[in-house]
Design a protein around this motif. Structure first.
Motif, PDB file in Angstrom:
ATOM      1  N   SER A  45       0.816  -1.213   0.000  1.00  7.21           N
ATOM      2  CA  SER A  45       0.000   0.000   0.000  1.00  7.21           C
ATOM      3  C   SER A  45       0.852   1.266   0.000  1.00  7.21           C
ATOM      4  O   SER A  45       0.501   2.243  -0.668  1.00  7.21           O
ATOM      5  CB  SER A  45      -0.956   0.001   1.177  1.00  7.21           C
ATOM      6  OG  SER A  45      -0.240   0.082   2.387  1.00  7.21           O
ATOM      7  N   ILE A  55       2.247   1.819  -3.515  1.00 12.19           N
ATOM      8  CA  ILE A  55       1.170   2.238  -4.426  1.00 12.19           C
ATOM      9  C   ILE A  55       0.825   3.696  -4.167  1.00 12.19           C
ATOM     10  O   ILE A  55       0.633   4.479  -5.104  1.00 12.19           O
ATOM     11  CB  ILE A  55      -0.058   1.323  -4.262  1.00 12.19           C
ATOM     12  CG1 ILE A  55       0.270  -0.077  -4.752  1.00 12.19           C
ATOM     13  CG2 ILE A  55      -1.254   1.883  -5.014  1.00 12.19           C
ATOM     14  CD1 ILE A  55      -0.789  -1.108  -4.416  1.00 12.19           C
ATOM     15  N   PHE A  56       0.766   4.091  -2.913  1.00 11.37           N
ATOM     16  CA  PHE A  56       0.450   5.477  -2.575  1.00 11.37           C
ATOM     17  C   PHE A  56       1.506   6.428  -3.106  1.00 11.37           C
ATOM     18  O   PHE A  56       1.199   7.476  -3.660  1.00 11.37           O
ATOM     19  CB  PHE A  56       0.305   5.639  -1.058  1.00 11.37           C
ATOM     20  CG  PHE A  56       0.111   7.063  -0.627  1.00 11.37           C
ATOM     21  CD1 PHE A  56      -1.102   7.702  -0.836  1.00 11.37           C
ATOM     22  CD2 PHE A  56       1.137   7.769  -0.032  1.00 11.37           C
ATOM     23  CE1 PHE A  56      -1.296   9.016  -0.453  1.00 11.37           C
ATOM     24  CE2 PHE A  56       0.959   9.080   0.351  1.00 11.37           C
ATOM     25  CZ  PHE A  56      -0.261   9.709   0.142  1.00 11.37           C
ATOM     26  N   GLN A  90       3.476   6.040  -5.600  1.00 10.28           N
ATOM     27  CA  GLN A  90       3.498   6.056  -7.063  1.00 10.28           C
ATOM     28  C   GLN A  90       2.254   6.718  -7.640  1.00 10.28           C
ATOM     29  O   GLN A  90       2.220   7.049  -8.813  1.00 10.28           O
ATOM     30  CB  GLN A  90       3.638   4.635  -7.604  1.00 10.28           C
ATOM     31  CG  GLN A  90       4.990   4.038  -7.291  1.00 10.28           C
ATOM     32  CD  GLN A  90       5.075   2.568  -7.664  1.00 10.28           C
ATOM     33  OE1 GLN A  90       4.084   1.976  -8.081  1.00 10.28           O
ATOM     34  NE2 GLN A  90       6.253   1.993  -7.509  1.00 10.28           N
ATOM     35  N   SER A  91       1.235   6.929  -6.833  1.00 13.37           N
ATOM     36  CA  SER A  91       0.000   7.525  -7.344  1.00 13.37           C
ATOM     37  C   SER A  91       0.160   9.036  -7.491  1.00 13.37           C
ATOM     38  O   SER A  91       1.104   9.647  -6.987  1.00 13.37           O
ATOM     39  CB  SER A  91      -1.164   7.203  -6.417  1.00 13.37           C
ATOM     40  OG  SER A  91      -1.021   7.912  -5.209  1.00 13.37           O
ATOM     41  N   GLU A  92      -0.797   9.663  -8.173  1.00 12.02           N
ATOM     42  CA  GLU A  92      -0.761  11.108  -8.394  1.00 12.02           C
ATOM     43  C   GLU A  92      -1.148  11.873  -7.142  1.00 12.02           C
ATOM     44  O   GLU A  92      -0.845  13.057  -7.013  1.00 12.02           O
ATOM     45  CB  GLU A  92      -1.705  11.463  -9.546  1.00 12.02           C
ATOM     46  CG  GLU A  92      -1.259  10.883 -10.863  1.00 12.02           C
ATOM     47  CD  GLU A  92      -2.271  11.149 -11.969  1.00 12.02           C
ATOM     48  OE1 GLU A  92      -3.245  11.896 -11.725  1.00 12.02           O
ATOM     49  OE2 GLU A  92      -2.078  10.608 -13.060  1.00 12.02           O
ATOM     50  N   ASP A  93      -1.824  11.237  -6.218  1.00 15.45           N
ATOM     51  CA  ASP A  93      -2.263  11.893  -4.990  1.00 15.45           C
ATOM     52  C   ASP A  93      -1.162  11.943  -3.938  1.00 15.45           C
ATOM     53  O   ASP A  93      -1.409  12.343  -2.808  1.00 15.45           O
ATOM     54  CB  ASP A  93      -3.466  11.145  -4.398  1.00 15.45           C
ATOM     55  CG  ASP A  93      -4.658  11.181  -5.332  1.00 15.45           C
ATOM     56  OD1 ASP A  93      -4.741  12.130  -6.127  1.00 15.45           O
ATOM     57  OD2 ASP A  93      -5.502  10.263  -5.242  1.00 15.45           O
ATOM     58  N   ALA A  94       0.023  11.566  -4.300  1.00 13.89           N
ATOM     59  CA  ALA A  94       1.110  11.464  -3.334  1.00 13.89           C
ATOM     60  C   ALA A  94       1.852  12.778  -3.149  1.00 13.89           C
ATOM     61  O   ALA A  94       2.997  12.786  -2.751  1.00 13.89           O
ATOM     62  CB  ALA A  94       2.081  10.366  -3.757  1.00 13.89           C
ATOM     63  N   ASP A  95       1.231  13.891  -3.456  1.00 13.44           N
ATOM     64  CA  ASP A  95       1.881  15.182  -3.258  1.00 13.44           C
ATOM     65  C   ASP A  95       1.996  15.456  -1.765  1.00 13.44           C
ATOM     66  O   ASP A  95       1.009  15.477  -1.037  1.00 13.44           O
ATOM     67  CB  ASP A  95       1.066  16.302  -3.914  1.00 13.44           C
ATOM     68  CG  ASP A  95       1.057  16.178  -5.428  1.00 13.44           C
ATOM     69  OD1 ASP A  95       2.027  15.619  -5.961  1.00 13.44           O
ATOM     70  OD2 ASP A  95       0.077  16.628  -6.056  1.00 13.44           O
TER      71      ASP A  95
END
Length: 141
Positions: free
Chosen positions: A98, A101-102, A104-109
């Motif tokens: 998890s 994945i977090f 690498q996601s776009e919401d990881a700013d």
């Protein structure tokens, strides 16, 4: 007179032999008792030898005790307060990946509040590397 001397001499020899035998028996008894104590002490340090059968028997008994304690705990406190982090991690395999994945996601700013770092003068930081922390442009001297 000669016969009395012979009898007394024979008795003295016999008494000496009996005394030596008793001393030897006493010494042997002391040695035997010492060896028995030593062997008992050695057995105490050796413990129980473990075989597959004895381990499995111990494991079954141990698991039964643990299950009994868990059942008792559930009986005493039937309302679970939720899973611990370890329990959640052990139950859900998705939690293994998890974080990756977090990230690498776009919401990881990740936002950094720079106002937390404005009072850097109050810190006791040695200026060994020649860094100027007061410069707002971040240039290194």
């Amino acid at each position: 007179m000669a016969m009395v001397f012979t009898i007394v001499s024979a008795l003295q020899e016999k008494i000496a032999v009996i005394i030596e035998d008793r001393k030897r028996q006493e010494e042997e008894e002391k040695e035997r008792v010492f060896r028995e104590k030593e062997e008992a002490e050695q057995k105490r340090f050796e413990g129980t030898k473990v075989s597959v059968e004895t381990f499995l028997a111990w494991k079954l008994k141990f698991e039964a005790e643990v299950n009994e304690l868990k059942a008792q705990r559930l009986k005493d406190n039937p309302e679970p307060k939720g899973l611990s982090g370890k329990e959640m991690f052990m139950q859900d395999d998705k939690l293994d990946e998890s974080d990756m994945i977090f990230l690498q996601s776009e919401d990881a700013d990740v936002e950094v509040d720079e106002s937390l770092f404005q009072d850097m003068e109050d810190l006791d930081i040695d200026d060994d590397e020649g860094l100027d922390l007061d410069d707002s442009d971040g240039a290194v001297d």
